[in-house]
Design a protein around this motif. Structure first.
Motif, PDB file in Angstrom:
ATOM      1  N   LEU A   1       0.824  -1.199   0.000  1.00  0.00           N
ATOM      2  CA  LEU A   1       0.000   0.000   0.000  1.00  0.00           C
ATOM      3  C   LEU A   1       0.864   1.257   0.000  1.00  0.00           C
ATOM      4  O   LEU A   1       1.766   1.403   0.829  1.00  0.00           O
ATOM      5  N   ILE A   2       0.570   2.168  -0.940  1.00  0.00           N
ATOM      6  CA  ILE A   2       1.294   3.443  -1.022  1.00  0.00           C
ATOM      7  C   ILE A   2       0.464   4.567  -0.416  1.00  0.00           C
ATOM      8  O   ILE A   2       0.968   5.356   0.381  1.00  0.00           O
ATOM      9  N   LYS A   3      -0.800   4.646  -0.789  1.00  0.00           N
ATOM     10  CA  LYS A   3      -1.658   5.723  -0.298  1.00  0.00           C
ATOM     11  C   LYS A   3      -3.082   5.225  -0.247  1.00  0.00           C
ATOM     12  O   LYS A   3      -3.515   4.443  -1.105  1.00  0.00           O
ATOM     13  N   SER A   4      -3.825   5.690   0.773  1.00  0.00           N
ATOM     14  CA  SER A   4      -5.234   5.311   0.915  1.00  0.00           C
ATOM     15  C   SER A   4      -6.036   6.563   1.255  1.00  0.00           C
ATOM     16  O   SER A   4      -5.648   7.327   2.137  1.00  0.00           O
ATOM     17  N   THR A   5      -7.158   6.737   0.532  1.00  0.00           N
ATOM     18  CA  THR A   5      -8.017   7.909   0.740  1.00  0.00           C
ATOM     19  C   THR A   5      -9.469   7.460   0.808  1.00  0.00           C
ATOM     20  O   THR A   5      -9.956   6.763  -0.086  1.00  0.00           O
TER      21      THR A   5
END
Length: 693
Positions: A324-328
């Protein structure tokens, strides 16, 4: 043709598009007033318009309609903006000199480098409270200049409309192309705004800057300043000028027979594991943004109701732990046909969308999307990286129509192709040009139809005048014929006066002279009886002549009443009975006809009075099959109709006179008689139904 009409047609011709000359190449709006003439030449053929017929203009209009179908429609009127309207400047008095009015907006693309751009577009603001058909506050005079980082003080003019008012764009965007060049700053300067009463201002929905076919004007990455700005809650703000939300609709084009992705969950079901959509881009890419398009569901009153309301967007380098790099997480309760979310140039191979809350329809949760687009961030990679790539759906039912997840990355939504932003804006701008050409052709068509109608009216009035003149001539002819007929009757009456009255008076005078030397009482009595008959006959003839000359229109009822009066005068020593119809035919009897009928009847009555020695006479009138039948029957001594002396008895007033009258009438005459058996005379004459005597 009047001078004013000629000037009007010439004006229409200058701005009307010719069907054979309209070209739809990739073309931007004129960059300056000097380009207007060239611009008009490319889209019109003025020399063709004045001579065009209605049929040719209708054919041209039909061709333009087909051209319009090639372009995407603006959705403004069917789906007006519900949130932000865009940027609104301060207001200034109308009386302010042009040299003192200057509003500007500056967009700095990057703080440290220039970006290569190829076009700039302005989208007119749509303010529903003002109009859904006309722009709100598009500047009348303006210019756009760009600056590079290498020469920050040297302006390059993209468009200059400061010396002449810009053509009204309506609600369509205007796009100005330019040779690709690296730009750091863009400045829009307005020198004359839109008028509103005693003030002027300007407003825009969106300022779009295109690079590799996509809009790169992101407020999160660029600096935006302005000389003034009206900040009004969620409606007007400087930042809304580059928020990628505009009233033009989704970037879609021609329709195709392709469904959207739709999954229905069981009714009243609880979703324990939220559905996940995983897109594999094939390799790590620099990502700019993700776009979600609403699916179209015919059973829903508003198609966008099926858009997920709460979802999470994850960027991953690889699947599994640590990828996972980014979660929004996004909550979007507002109804929108398209949503986009920036990805801030992160490098990732996988994009995962987890729908944690789904809308419901009649108790059934729905997972539905028209398309998912993932746009790259840099250079030529700023395209849809997800189109045709591998996609996987988990934790969702599969027994639904249109459930193939590949529909989410087929490049279509609602059966329409999603085109690059620049191409979409260009097509809308060209649509406006074609619509303008269509409006001008329709104006020319109205003028041509009016001209044709006037020509038809002229021809119709001319024809009506000729027909009326012919009718007048015919009426004059009829009146002349009638006058000739009257003159003929007058001549006949004069002859009757001469023959009947004068002859009778001469006979009376001659008999009186003979009686002076006559001593035989029986002979004297006979001669006196003859004198009485002659005087009575002259009196009746005189009354009839007066009746014929003084009476105007005579109908059958009047004719029968006259016959009744005549018989009472002639048969004074005989009992006369009448059998006339209770309702008379309401037909007019011509002058010649009524005269011949009365003379024939009178001839019969005189013969009865002089020779029949009758005591009773029955006169009957009937109307049988448009024939007037008059019968006169007496109980006198009768005679043999075939005897020449009987037929010619009475000084020429015998059957030959009656037969001549019947011939003139075109009637049938029947004389039935025998010695000592009385006499019956039957006259059958046709009735001509006429309103003229």
């Amino acid at each position: 043709m009047s001078t004013r009409l000629a000037l009007f047609l010439l004006t229409l011709a200058t701005f009307t598009a010719g069907a054979q000359s309209l070209r739809l190449e990739r073309e931007s709006f004129p960059h300056s007033p000097e380009d207007i003439e060239h611009h008009a030449d490319r889209y019109t053929e003025p020399s063709l318009i004045p001579a065009k017929s209605v049929a040719a203009l209708k054919q041209q209009a039909s061709w333009l309609r087909r051209e319009l179908s090639r372009f995407p429609p603006s959705e403004t009127q069917t789906s007006p903006p519900r949130e932000t309207f865009g940027y609104l400047s301060a207001r200034h008095p109308v009386s302010i000199p042009d040299a003192d009015f200057e509003e500007w907006i500056k967009l700095q693309l990057h703080t440290d480098l220039s970006l290569s751009i190829e076009a700039i577009a302005l989208v007119p603001a749509c303010y529903p409270a003002f109009s859904l058909k006309h722009h709100y506050g598009f500047p009348r005079r303006f210019k756009i200049e760009v600056f590079s980082a290498e020469a920050p003080e040297q302006a390059v003019t993209v468009v200059d409309w400061t010396q002449q008012d810009f053509p009204d764009p309506g609600l369509s965007p205007v796009i100005f192309t330019m040779p690709a060049m690296k730009v750091q700053n863009i400045i829009l300067t307005v020198t004359r705004g839109a008028l509103d009463g005693e003030t002027q201002f300007f407003a825009l929905d969106e300022l779009m800057v295109f690079r590799a076919g996509n809009n790169i004007g992101l407020p999160s990455k660029h600096s935006l300043t302005a000389s003034s700005s009206t900040e009004l809650d969620t409606f007007w703000s400087l930042n809304y000028l580059v928020d990628r939300k505009q009233h033009l609709g989704k970037f879609q084009h021609a329709a195709q027979q392709t469904p959207d992705f739709i999954r229905y969950f069981p009714k009243n079901s609880e979703i324990t594991e939220p559905p996940e959509i995983l897109i594999d881009l094939g390799q790590s890419e620099s990502l700019g943004r993700v776009e979600l398009y609403a699916a179209t569901l015919p059973e829903l009153p508003i198609p966008a109701l099926a858009m997920p309301t709460t979802y999470r967007i994850d960027l991953l380098n690889h699947l599994g732990e640590g990828g996972l790099i980014k979660s929004t997480t996004i909550q979007a309760p507002l109804i929108q046909k398209m949503r986009w979310h920036p990805l801030y140039s992160h490098n990732a191979r996988y994009l995962r969308i987890t729908t944690t809350e789904l809308p419901q329809y009649r108790g059934r949760p729905i997972l539905a999307l028209g398309e998912i687009r993932v746009l790259g961030d840099e250079g030529p990679n700023r395209v849809n990286l997800a189109k045709g790539k591998s996609i996987k759906l988990t934790h969702a039912p599969s027994n639904s129509l249109g459930s193939d997840p590949r529909l989410l990355v087929d490049g279509l939504t609602n059966g329409r192709e999603i085109v690059p932003e620049k191409q979409y804006i260009e097509q809308l701008a060209k649509r406006q040009l074609v619509e303008n050409a269509m409006a001008n052709v329709e104006k020319s068509l109205v003028v041509a139809q009016i001209t044709r109608t006037q020509r038809y009216w002229t021809l119709g009035i001319t024809a009506a005048t000729i027909i009326l003149f012919a009718i007048l001539l015919w009426i004059i002819h009829l009146r002349s014929s009638k006058n000739r007929a009257v003159r003929e009757v007058q001549k006949q009456i004069s002859a009757d006066l001469h023959d009947d009255i004068s002859g009778n008076l001469g006979t009376i005078s001659m008999i009186t002279s003979r009686l002076q030397n006559q001593a035989d009482p029986d002979l004297t009595e006979e001669k006196l009886r003859e004198i009485r008959h002659l005087a009575q006959e002259s009196f009746v003839s005189l009354k009839e002549i007066i009746w014929h000359t003084e009476t105007g229109v005579i109908r059958i009822s009047d004719l029968l009443e006259q016959i009744k009066r005549t018989s009472q005068s002639i048969l004074s020593e005989c009992r006369v009975s009448y059998d006339f119809p209770s309702e008379y035919e309401n037909s007019i009897v011509p002058v010649a006809t009524r005269r011949n009928i009365t003379l024939l009847v009178k001839e019969t009555l005189y013969n009865c009075s002089k020779y029949a020695k009758a005591t009773t006479m029955v006169i009957r009138a009937e109307i049988i099959d448009s024939q007037l039948q008059i019968s006169m029957r007496d109980d006198g001594c009768g005679f043999d109709p075939h005897c020449e002396t009987s037929a010619n008895s009475g000084s020429g007033r015998g059957l030959s006179n009656m037969e001549q009258r019947a011939k003139l009438l075109g009637a049938e005459l029947i004389v039935q008689s025998a010695p000592n058996e009385g006499t019956c005379v039957i006259l059958s004459t046709p009735i001509h139904h006429s309103s003229h005597a």
